[in-house]
Design an enzyme around this catalytic site. Structure first.
Site, PDB file in Angstrom:
ATOM      1  N   ALA A   1       1.233  -6.170  -6.730  1.00  0.00           N
ATOM      2  CA  ALA A   1       0.811  -6.076  -5.328  1.00  0.00           C
ATOM      3  C   ALA A   1      -0.661  -5.747  -5.225  1.00  0.00           C
ATOM      4  CB  ALA A   1       1.604  -5.018  -4.581  1.00  0.00           C
ATOM      5  N   GLU A   2      -1.259  -6.356  -4.253  1.00  0.00           N
ATOM      6  CA  GLU A   2      -2.504  -5.804  -3.726  1.00  0.00           C
ATOM      7  C   GLU A   2      -2.029  -4.708  -2.793  1.00  0.00           C
ATOM      8  OE1 GLU A   2      -5.677  -6.391  -4.192  1.00  0.00           O
ATOM      9  OE2 GLU A   2      -5.463  -8.083  -5.556  1.00  0.00           O
TER      10      GLU A   2
ATOM     11  N   THR B   1       7.590  -0.947  -0.311  1.00  0.00           N
ATOM     12  CA  THR B   1       6.906   0.236   0.218  1.00  0.00           C
ATOM     13  C   THR B   1       7.556   0.718   1.508  1.00  0.00           C
ATOM     14  OG1 THR B   1       4.853   0.951   1.282  1.00  0.00           O
ATOM     15  CG2 THR B   1       5.270  -1.393   1.275  1.00  0.00           C
ATOM     16  N   ASP B   2       7.458   2.022   1.751  1.00  0.00           N
ATOM     17  CA  ASP B   2       7.944   2.553   3.033  1.00  0.00           C
ATOM     18  C   ASP B   2       7.112   2.033   4.205  1.00  0.00           C
ATOM     19  OD1 ASP B   2       5.636   4.002   2.500  1.00  0.00           O
ATOM     20  OD2 ASP B   2       6.550   5.983   2.733  1.00  0.00           O
ATOM     21  N   GLU B   3       5.942   1.476   3.903  1.00  0.00           N
ATOM     22  CA  GLU B   3       5.067   1.026   4.991  1.00  0.00           C
ATOM     23  C   GLU B   3       5.640  -0.160   5.751  1.00  0.00           C
ATOM     24  OE1 GLU B   3       0.835   1.050   4.305  1.00  0.00           O
ATOM     25  OE2 GLU B   3       1.060   2.434   2.626  1.00  0.00           O
TER      26      GLU B   3
ATOM     27  N   TYR C   1      -1.633  -5.399   4.851  1.00  0.00           N
ATOM     28  CA  TYR C   1      -0.940  -5.046   3.603  1.00  0.00           C
ATOM     29  C   TYR C   1       0.565  -4.907   3.826  1.00  0.00           C
ATOM     30  CZ  TYR C   1       1.335  -1.915   0.336  1.00  0.00           C
ATOM     31  OH  TYR C   1       2.252  -1.355  -0.512  1.00  0.00           O
TER      32      TYR C   1
ATOM     33  N   LYS D   1       3.841  -7.141   2.448  1.00  0.00           N
ATOM     34  CA  LYS D   1       4.958  -6.586   1.675  1.00  0.00           C
ATOM     35  C   LYS D   1       6.290  -6.840   2.392  1.00  0.00           C
ATOM     36  CE  LYS D   1       4.940  -4.465  -1.668  1.00  0.00           C
ATOM     37  NZ  LYS D   1       5.084  -4.970  -3.068  1.00  0.00           N
TER      38      LYS D   1
ATOM     39  N   LEU E   1      -6.449   7.893  -2.012  1.00  0.00           N
ATOM     40  CA  LEU E   1      -6.807   9.229  -1.534  1.00  0.00           C
ATOM     41  C   LEU E   1      -6.952  10.279  -2.646  1.00  0.00           C
ATOM     42  CD1 LEU E   1      -7.208  11.151   1.007  1.00  0.00           C
ATOM     43  CD2 LEU E   1      -4.813  11.744   0.664  1.00  0.00           C
TER      44      LEU E   1
ATOM     45  N   ASP F   1     -12.016   6.835  11.624  1.00  0.00           N
ATOM     46  CA  ASP F   1     -10.619   6.619  11.249  1.00  0.00           C
ATOM     47  C   ASP F   1     -10.378   5.180  10.796  1.00  0.00           C
ATOM     48  OD1 ASP F   1      -8.052   7.393  10.823  1.00  0.00           O
ATOM     49  OD2 ASP F   1      -7.675   8.034  12.883  1.00  0.00           O
TER      50      ASP F   1
ATOM     51  N   HIS G   1      -4.396   3.133  11.966  1.00  0.00           N
ATOM     52  CA  HIS G   1      -3.940   4.124  10.975  1.00  0.00           C
ATOM     53  C   HIS G   1      -2.521   4.644  11.259  1.00  0.00           C
ATOM     54  CE1 HIS G   1      -5.584   7.673   8.365  1.00  0.00           C
ATOM     55  NE2 HIS G   1      -4.481   7.122   7.860  1.00  0.00           N
TER      56      HIS G   1
END
Ligand code: TYD
Length: 363
Positions: free
Chosen positions: A107-108, A149-151, A177, A181, A217, A299, A303
């Site tokens: 993945a990117e 992913t949870d995203e 992103y 996914k 992060l 920000d 987000h």
């Protein structure tokens, strides 16, 4: 087939070479930003049209050391570079050992990069998934596992700590992103229903640990703090992420590929929610650096506020629970970055510099 052997390493931009998984059945480390397919002793990293295939043909696990001497890597007989445009059949090489399980970690994965340039995310995350699954169909793979992913569930509001993502939560993505996914997840389920490909999917929360790519992060804050540079927190830093030590994620995948039910999605999360600002303060404390390094910057667009996984299904069905407490995991992670400076310093001295300048200079 066009094979470019011993191409100068400078042709390969934006990633490093890593021994990501020593044994596909017992993966030890995952670096989510790296695009690779780990298949019985071979792994491949793809970026744009270039694919780097690393093969420990000599026996054993003699991977090139992560970002070791670049000359040595470039001249290594273990590495072949394929031009994906000219070589759609490259997968035949990757699959010649006839593996029985394929885990797609490819993945990117960086949301910020997807905001700058969505195209590569569609190519790698969606098209890459279908290429891999087509090969799996062809070779009669016993299990294809998609690391998601949870995203894909979007985000949760900060004022509803009672809400969590379950496997039934609707897909509701925010970024290019996460959209790429989610599209891949839908394709995986479609390949199961349409072609009977034996698939499983895991949707995991934020990982941390060794080999985490330095633009994410936690490693970014560690690297900046060590250099006494500003620690760029997006907005107020109140966004919440559910942090999971990478080995716990690996153990979950190991369980799913061996005991999970085909056609099912499993959420994997650490029950370890922390605001970004808390994470940065913990890193300052562990490294003995002043919180005055923290700098609030503009920000991220769109987000996501909070991610939080309900891991009940994987716990009840497969007995999985995260083992590493955040207090221990973050200490281990920081120690790893202290012990492996060469790895990340090499990365941040390369293309990363212009990335950093572009992303942070006028923020
Ligand atoms: P990141 O590691 O990019 O993971 P993700 O976006 O997939 O959750 O970012 C984690 C959180 O940290 C996210 O809310 C964005 C924030 N963040 C910063 O505040 N500053 C930074 O320099 C980076 C890279 C991230």
């Amino acid at each position: 087939m066009t094979i470019f052997e011993r191409m100068p390493i400078k042709e390969i931009k934006g990633y490093d070479i890593l021994p990501l998984i020593k044994d596909p059945a017992k993966p030890e480390t995952i670096r989510e930003a790296t695009v690779h397919h780990s298949i019985r002793g071979e792994f491949a990293i793809r970026r744009g049209k270039w694919k780097l295939l690393c093969s420990p043909r000599s026996g054993g696990w003699s991977y090139p050391k992560p970002n070791a001497d670049k000359e040595a890597i470039a001249s290594s007989p273990l590495i072949q570079l394929y031009d994906m445009d000219q070589d759609p059949g490259e997968k035949h090489n990757v699959y010649k050992e006839h593996p029985d399980i394929v885990v797609n970690f490819a993945a990117e994965s960086h949301v910020d990069r997807s905001i700058e340039d969505p195209g590569i995310f569609l190519q790698t995350n969606i098209i890459g998934t279908s290429v891999l699954m087509d090969a799996c169909r062809k070779y009669g793979i016993q299990r294809y596992h998609q690391v998601s992913t949870d995203e894909v569930y979007g985000d949760l509001p900060l004022d509803r700590p009672d809400l969590f993502f379950t496997e039934e939560t609707p897909i509701h993505t925010s970024s290019p992103y996460s959209s790429s996914k989610a599209a891949a997840d839908l394709l995986v389920l479609a390949y199961h229903r349409t072609y009977g490909l034996p698939v499983t999917i895991s949707r995991c929360s934020n990982n941390y640990g060794p080999y985490h790519f330095p633009e994410k992060l936690i490693p970014l804050m560690i690297a900046n703090a060590l250099a006494d540079k500003p620690l760029p927190v997006y907005g107020e830093g109140l966004n919440v992420r559910d942090w999971l030590y990478v080995e716990d994620h690996c153990k979950a995948i190991d369980l799913i590929i061996h005991k999970g039910r085909v056609g099912e999605v499993y959420n994997v999360g650490g029950h370890n929610e922390k605001q970004n600002i808390e994470i940065v303060k913990i890193i300052c404390k562990e490294l003995g650096k002043p919180e005055s390094l923290i700098t609030h910057v503009g920000d991220r667009k769109g987000h996501d506020m909070r991610y939080a996984i309900d891991p009940t299904k994987i716990h009840n069905e497969l007995g999985w629970l995260p083992e590493t407490k955040f207090e221990d995991g973050i200490k281990k992670t920081i120690q790893w970055y202290l012990d492996n400076r060469e790895w990340w310093e090499t990365i941040i001295s390369g293309e990363y510099q212009s990335y950093y300048e572009k992303m942070y200079s006028n923020r």
